[in-house]
Design a protein around this motif. Structure first.
Motif, PDB file in Angstrom:
ATOM      1  N   ASP A 187       0.912  -1.186  -0.058  1.00  0.00           N
ATOM      2  CA  ASP A 187      -0.049   0.031   0.070  1.00  0.00           C
ATOM      3  C   ASP A 187       0.925   1.241   0.004  1.00  0.00           C
ATOM      4  OD1 ASP A 187      -2.281  -1.581  -0.025  1.00  0.00           O
ATOM      5  OD2 ASP A 187      -2.929  -1.342   1.914  1.00  0.00           O
TER       6      ASP A 187
ATOM      7  N   LYS B  83       2.327   1.623  -3.526  1.00  0.00           N
ATOM      8  CA  LYS B  83       1.342   2.276  -4.417  1.00  0.00           C
ATOM      9  C   LYS B  83       0.876   3.561  -4.010  1.00  0.00           C
ATOM     10  CE  LYS B  83      -1.450  -1.531  -3.834  1.00  0.00           C
ATOM     11  NZ  LYS B  83      -2.615  -2.576  -3.921  1.00  0.00           N
ATOM     12  N   ALA B  84       0.931   3.943  -2.916  1.00  0.00           N
ATOM     13  CA  ALA B  84       0.490   5.337  -2.672  1.00  0.00           C
ATOM     14  C   ALA B  84       1.720   6.336  -3.221  1.00  0.00           C
ATOM     15  CB  ALA B  84       0.511   5.579  -1.066  1.00  0.00           C
TER      16      ALA B  84
ATOM     17  N   VAL C  85       0.944   6.646  -6.881  1.00  0.00           N
ATOM     18  CA  VAL C  85      -0.371   7.372  -7.020  1.00  0.00           C
ATOM     19  C   VAL C  85      -0.293   9.142  -6.648  1.00  0.00           C
ATOM     20  CG1 VAL C  85      -2.785   7.810  -6.089  1.00  0.00           C
ATOM     21  CG2 VAL C  85      -2.120   5.547  -6.381  1.00  0.00           C
ATOM     22  N   ASP C  86       0.693   9.078  -5.572  1.00  0.00           N
ATOM     23  CA  ASP C  86       1.054  10.708  -5.214  1.00  0.00           C
ATOM     24  C   ASP C  86       1.931  11.124  -6.385  1.00  0.00           C
ATOM     25  OD1 ASP C  86      -0.857  10.281  -3.344  1.00  0.00           O
ATOM     26  OD2 ASP C  86       0.793   9.827  -1.746  1.00  0.00           O
TER      27      ASP C  86
END
Length: 233
Positions: free
Chosen positions: A9, A12-13, A16-17
């Motif tokens: 997570d 992936k963050a 995404v960011d």
């Protein structure tokens, strides 16, 4: 939450960011582990899992990179779900295929060139000469994917490929009276191609609906038969 899931997570963050862009190299393992507050073993497991999901790509001797993150690339990992689908799950996948493929086939009617139509005709000829279910299914898949490819949307193409894989189709055909199922498919393929040759989008979409619905109905009937057999037992 398991440590590996937490590590996934966090990576992936970062993607995404925008901290990790598509194609960018991940920091060295010890640096990234410290940055994310993770143990190196948890980070290693997360990288392995994300690599299997095609989110990350490991290059031998060069490090780990974020993949291109193209949707059709990420969808490839879902093919296994279709390969192992049985019963109600297989039926649900076919229902989604029925919602998408006829529309794509209708769109293709205006986009397929003369060369494309000749190749589709040749595919049907090869399909007719197939001597095994497996060989027939190879040509069947190529026929449908060539039509959908004309739409020019690789995400749609990959999604439809995922919804009905070679393994799934072979299993379905073998589960029916194979010779009759294949003969019906030949006729339905011919109707689809004739509509495409006539540039009739509505007829092409209708013919594709009939074709996918026939497979869907067989799977539905097999579920009912299985339920009745269980009840009798």
């Amino acid at each position: 939450m398991a440590l590996t899931d937490e590590a996934m997570d966090k990576i992936k963050a970062m993607i995404v960011d925008g901290e990790l862009a598509p194609g960018s190299r991940l920091p060295k393992e010890d640096v990234l582990a410290g940055q994310l507050g993770l143990s190196r073993s948890s980070l290693r497991e997360a990288v392995r899992a994300l690599t299997a999901m095609r989110i990350l790509v490991t290059r031998q001797g060069d490090g780990t990179y974020v993949s291109s993150l193209e949707p059709h690339l990420l969808l490839e990992t879902l093919s296994f779900a279709s390969d192992v689908s049985q019963g109600q799950t297989a039926l649900q996948l076919l229902q989604v295929r029925r919602l998408l493929e006829p529309q794509a086939t209708g769109l293709a009617a205006a986009l397929l060139g003369p060369g494309d139509l000749r190749e589709l005709r040749a595919l049907l000829a090869r399909s007719r000469s197939a001597t095994t279910v497996e060989e027939f299914v190879v040509h069947d898949i190529e026929f449908h994917l060539r039509i959908v490819a004309a739409v020019g949307n690789p995400v749609l193409s990959m999604l439809l490929q995922v919804l009905s894989t070679q393994t799934q189709r072979v299993r379905i055909v073998r589960g029916t009276r194979a010779e009759r199922a294949v003969e019906h498919a030949h006729r339905e393929h011919e109707e689809i191609l004739r509509a495409l040759e006539n540039r009739d989008a509505l007829l092409a979409a209708s013919a594709a609906t009939v074709h996918v619905s026939a497979v869907e109905q067989w799977v539905a009937r097999s579920l009912v038969d299985t339920s009745l057999q269980v009840a009798e037992d």
